[in-house]
Design an enzyme around this catalytic site. Structure first.
Site, PDB file in Angstrom:
ATOM      1  CE  LYS A  58       6.832   5.759   8.787  1.00 40.31           C
ATOM      2  NZ  LYS A  58       7.707   6.244   7.721  1.00 40.31           N
ATOM      3  CD  GLU A  96       3.795   4.091   7.594  1.00 36.08           C
ATOM      4  OE1 GLU A  96       4.553   3.773   6.653  1.00 36.08           O
ATOM      5  OE2 GLU A  96       3.354   5.230   7.736  1.00 36.08           O
TER       6      GLU A  96
HETATM    7  P1  13P Z   1       4.712  11.260   7.665  1.00 37.49           P
HETATM    8  O1  13P Z   1       5.775  11.319   8.741  1.00 37.49           O
HETATM    9  O2  13P Z   1       4.645  12.517   6.853  1.00 37.49           O
HETATM   10  O3  13P Z   1       3.402  10.805   8.203  1.00 37.49           O
HETATM   11  O4  13P Z   1       5.195  10.182   6.627  1.00 37.49           O
HETATM   12  C1  13P Z   1       5.672   8.973   7.076  1.00 37.49           C
HETATM   13  C2  13P Z   1       5.377   7.917   6.107  1.00 37.49           C
HETATM   14  O5  13P Z   1       6.248   7.189   5.717  1.00 37.49           O
HETATM   15  C3  13P Z   1       3.995   7.740   5.647  1.00 37.49           C
HETATM   16  O6  13P Z   1       3.840   6.496   5.049  1.00 37.49           O
END
Ligand code: 13P
Length: 332
Positions: free
Chosen positions: A221, A179
């Site tokens: 992500k 991510e």
């Molecule tokens: P949000 O969709 O609220 O941005 O959260 C996703 C997430 O896992 C943040 O690390």
């Protein structure tokens, strides 16, 4: 022992058929902040009750393939005394675990952050796996500020750490969610978001390649390519969708098991609309679905604050968002 085929199957299942991932892995301090903003008390028990309410939403597994947990929840039990990972398994929902320890100031660039948590990570992953985790998450945070930020140092160090984490996960039989979040905070344009997100994804995939991470055993992500929250002339949903898909096509190898977007502070409705418009631009090289935190949970949390203990009310809100995102991910 080779976990290769297990990890391929888990990664495929995480993004199959338009199902998405519920990000319920807020750290206790973050969840406390969100609870307190709504007048809810945050304790070990109230956090457990909230999460148990989410997971026990009827038919959740029709739209949600997995959920990401924070360590506290991972070790908790339901009110019936079942461990949370075992409970999720009984619902056919995969258990994921947030394993980074947060974004800390980058010593050479105190305005920027480096995500920590690599020390002792192999041992932690092995323990999580033995207790039922099949995937993990690590979030790198990149800030845009004018033409100065992000610095190249911040991009490179975070990309390197993400790839170190991803390789350790795969060595321990855990599918990594990679991510790299480019924050939506700020005044930047869609074009600047495109430029920065492109550079970040480029470096992340260079590092993943160098460190021999298997793309078909991971899920990406990313944040969307979107104008800053404070920008004067914000891009339209159609422009966000086109720029995001163009950026991902340029930088995400087709063999990546899937892309599961984060919502990053967008409204719940906006996040769903963006996902729908992106899938309308298909066929795409990878499944494109959601791994939202706030955009899935916010309406349910507002309902929970209004009538705490009214499971049906809050669960109907979560079901509404999860099914709408499932439909958006299935748009052809
Ligand atoms: P949000 O969709 O609220 O941005 O959260 C996703 C997430 O896992 C943040 O690390």
């Amino acid at each position: 022992m080779s976990y290769k085929s297990d990890m391929e199957a888990v990664a495929a299942k995480m993004v199959a058929g338009g199902k998405g991932i519920l990000a319920a892995d807020e750290s206790s301090p973050t969840l406390t902040k969100r609870f307190e903003a709504l007048g809810l008390q945050s304790t070990f028990e109230t956090r457990r009750d909230w999460r148990e309410m989410l997971f026990s939403t009827p038919d959740l597994s029709n739209w949600i393939s997995g959920t990401i947990l924070f360590d506290e929840t991972f070790r908790q039990q339901t009110s019936q005394g079942v461990s949370i990972p075992d409970y999720l398994k009984s619902l056919d929902i995969l258990t994921g675990i947030k394993v980074d320890t947060g974004a800390k100031p980058l010593p050479s660039r105190p305005n920027e952050t480096i995500t920590e948590g690599l020390d002792g990570l192999s041992q932690r992953l092995a323990e999580y796996r033995s207790l039922g985790a099949t995937f993990a998450k690590w979030r790198a945070v990149i800030k845009i500020e004018g033409e100065d930020l992000p610095s190249r140092t911040a991009v490179l160090t975070n990309a390197h750490a993400l790839a170190r984490y991803a390789k350790l996960c795969q060595s321990e039989g855990i599918v990594p969610i990679v991510e790299p979040e480019v924050l939506m905070d700020g005044l930047h344009s869609l074009e600047r978001s495109f430029e920065v997100t492109s550079a970040v994804l480029h470096e992340v995939f260079c590092e993943l390649w160098d460190q021999e991470v298997a793309y078909n055993q991971m899920v990406l992500k990313p944040s969307m390519v979107i104008s800053g929250k404070g920008a004067a002339d914000r891009a339209t949903p159609q422009e966000v969708a086109s720029a995001s898909v163009e950026c991902y096509k340029n930088h995400v190898p087709a063999s990546v098991a899937g892309i599961a977007l984060l919502s990053g502070g967008q409204s719940d409705v906006e996040a769903t609309e963006h996902l729908r418009l992106m899938n309308e631009l298909g066929p795409l090289p990878w499944p494109l679905t959601f791994s939202y935190g706030r955009a899935l949970q916010d309406p349910a949390m507002a309902a929970w604050a209004k009538e705490t203990g009214n499971l049906e009310l809050a669960q109907s809100q979560l079901a509404g968002r999860a099914s709408a995102n499932f439909a958006a991910a299935n748009t052809r």
